[in-house]
Design an enzyme around this catalytic site. Sequence first.
Site, PDB file in Angstrom:
ATOM      1  N   GLU A 134      21.782 -31.993 -85.356  1.00  7.45           N
ATOM      2  CA  GLU A 134      22.933 -31.161 -86.295  1.00  7.45           C
ATOM      3  C   GLU A 134      23.904 -32.119 -86.259  1.00  7.45           C
ATOM      4  O   GLU A 134      25.265 -32.302 -85.857  1.00  7.45           O
ATOM      5  CB  GLU A 134      23.564 -30.222 -85.026  1.00  7.45           C
ATOM      6  CG  GLU A 134      22.671 -29.152 -85.094  1.00  7.45           C
ATOM      7  CD  GLU A 134      23.072 -27.907 -84.286  1.00  7.45           C
ATOM      8  OE1 GLU A 134      22.556 -26.671 -84.698  1.00  7.45           O
ATOM      9  OE2 GLU A 134      23.983 -27.946 -83.579  1.00  7.45           O
TER      10      GLU A 134
ATOM     11  N   GLU B  40      16.035 -24.666 -85.755  1.00  8.37           N
ATOM     12  CA  GLU B  40      16.725 -23.706 -84.711  1.00  8.37           C
ATOM     13  C   GLU B  40      17.200 -22.372 -85.220  1.00  8.37           C
ATOM     14  O   GLU B  40      17.747 -22.251 -86.409  1.00  8.37           O
ATOM     15  CB  GLU B  40      18.000 -24.396 -84.317  1.00  8.37           C
ATOM     16  CG  GLU B  40      17.697 -25.856 -83.474  1.00  8.37           C
ATOM     17  CD  GLU B  40      18.741 -26.239 -82.847  1.00  8.37           C
ATOM     18  OE1 GLU B  40      19.868 -25.495 -82.525  1.00  8.37           O
ATOM     19  OE2 GLU B  40      18.949 -27.467 -82.546  1.00  8.37           O
TER      20      GLU B  40
END
Length: 678
Positions: free
Chosen positions: A158, A315
Amino acid sequence: MSKTPVAELIDAERAQFTYGADYNPEQWAPEVWLEDARLMREAGVNLVAINIFGWAQLEPLPGQYDFSALDAVIDVLHDHGIGINLGTGTSSPPAWLSYQYPESLPTMSDGTQRAFGGRQAFCPSSPAYREHSVKLVEQVARRYGSHPAVKLWHVSNEIGCHNAHCYCAISAEAFRGWLRGRYTTLDALNTAWGTAFWSQKYAAWEHIQTPRLTVSTGNPAQALDFMRFSSDELLAQYRAEETVLREHSAVPVTTNFMVTAHIRNQDYWAWAPHMDLVANDHYLDNRLGAVREELSFAADVTRGLAGGGPWLLMETATSSVNWQPRNIAKSPREMIRNILTHVARGADGISFFQWRASLQGSEKFHSAMLPHTGEDTKVWREVVELGGILGRISDVAGTRVVSDVALVFDWQAWWATDLDSHPTGDVKYLDQVHRVYNALLAEGFTVDIVAPGASLAGHRLVVVPSLYSVSDADASNLSDFVAAGGHAVVTFFSGIVDEDDRVITGGYPGAFRDLLGVSTEEFFPLQPTDELALSNGSTATMWSERVHLRGADAVTAFESGPLAGGPAVTRNDFGSGVAWYLATNLDPDGLRGLLATAARRAGVELPLAVPAGVEVVRRAGDGVVFLFVINHTDVAFDIAAEGTELITGDTVTTSLTVPAGEVRIVRHTTETESRETL
């Protein structure tokens, strides 16, 4: 564009969905690892991400590497036939890096420096961070680059979620270097930034700083360039790690994007070409008014980043998250509906955060595939059921979503639109994009998300919501599409400025003025309580403008307010096509109706009639069509279909019953797909 098929990560000979999670074995005793591997097999897991936050374990002190625990975990997973999405471990530096190189910590716009702790505690421009992170990647790549269990490289994690914008002196120097590359001369920079305003002209490069907080509003062009620089700086970190991985491994490389409503730090159109496959993290955001719709939007954006091809959901959550003010648990069957919505919209791989729920740390109340309570839970039963479903629908993997409607979306326009000192602070870019997308979704249209300037071939209708900033080339791309016979809908506050946030003069909507056949002389923003009546019986809020017709026809007029009698919606014949302009913020029903009319006149195939709260999406390939019907309502309904329903195995001859809260997927093989059955 995505180059490596997600469906071939596990087995190059047989396309199948990947299924798994982030796995953090460093949080558990070694005796738990074997139990985890057994349960993963039971759930159908075939790919897990490890070493995402492994730096401190692998390199507890500088230059002292210990791979014993990671070696053991990889052996356990490999012995159980579970593939590995191997992280580089660089997403959060260890304490020793911040201690030895305190200047590597990030600085906020108010000039304060953040301390070690949490995650991503580094300045993206820090030479110390870059040097030591690349050294770690070198060690990991050399050791595992040819390991048969490693199916995918996961760079960092991320990237830019928390530290995208650093305002320290190191960042300022890097920013100046980026600006020199972009503008070459100070004269060019001063022109681009409009520094004649407020005595902001720069006489030396070293005078330029990062756009920290000022006593008044800052320079918007500087702010835009800083956001571009910051996105590029993070991409440079990805590329540095990617380069090392490719020196030692032929395994595909990616990282997890964050296409979501609350993060906008990277221009992912610029990032996507560097991914071997496109991956995204997505969590339901219960702070939004349209939660389910945002999921579909994010999935469609991710497919757009993958060039229309399949992608990987890296995710998501089995149930609640831990970082919202109220972390709402998912109702029974909601998780399965969510996941199959991603699949319907192009995902060929599904992964959750995380495998086993943590016992400590800030994410201990984040849901997982294996909850704190264990196997006798709603979450675990649905996790196992989902694994079975993905196995039964493996034929879907590798197919592409069918759509002839496109929506133009741009991160840089998002940055520019949401700057201050505009006609009204009520116009927020993503809100407008979501309004248009949600209206199309409610009408049943499947939408491709495209970048400004992208090829529009294969589409009949293109919708452009509030594209405040646009280049001449990208505006011409839309005009060429319409001139060649396409249809377009452009909404208010579009085409106003160029890439430097410089107003395009001669009448709004500047860059699209000729295409739309209108010229606006003045904006008339509305108070939050104002509502305007329109001539077709609908209403409008937030925005209006004094429009003059320059070849277009008025479709709808204002009937109240300061512009009563003036055009509110226009239609213009342009070349062989048609361009519509919405000069106000139509109410939801009015917006839906206008978009449906534009789609019908563009020749877009009309969607199947289904109840509100139902999504119908097609994926197709090699003469096979897969009809996804996702029922988010609490009532069953019937839909015309023919073929084999993949979840139940039932044969469908004429009509398919979709139970309340369920998903059905019909496989239909035909050379001549019929409108009545699919």
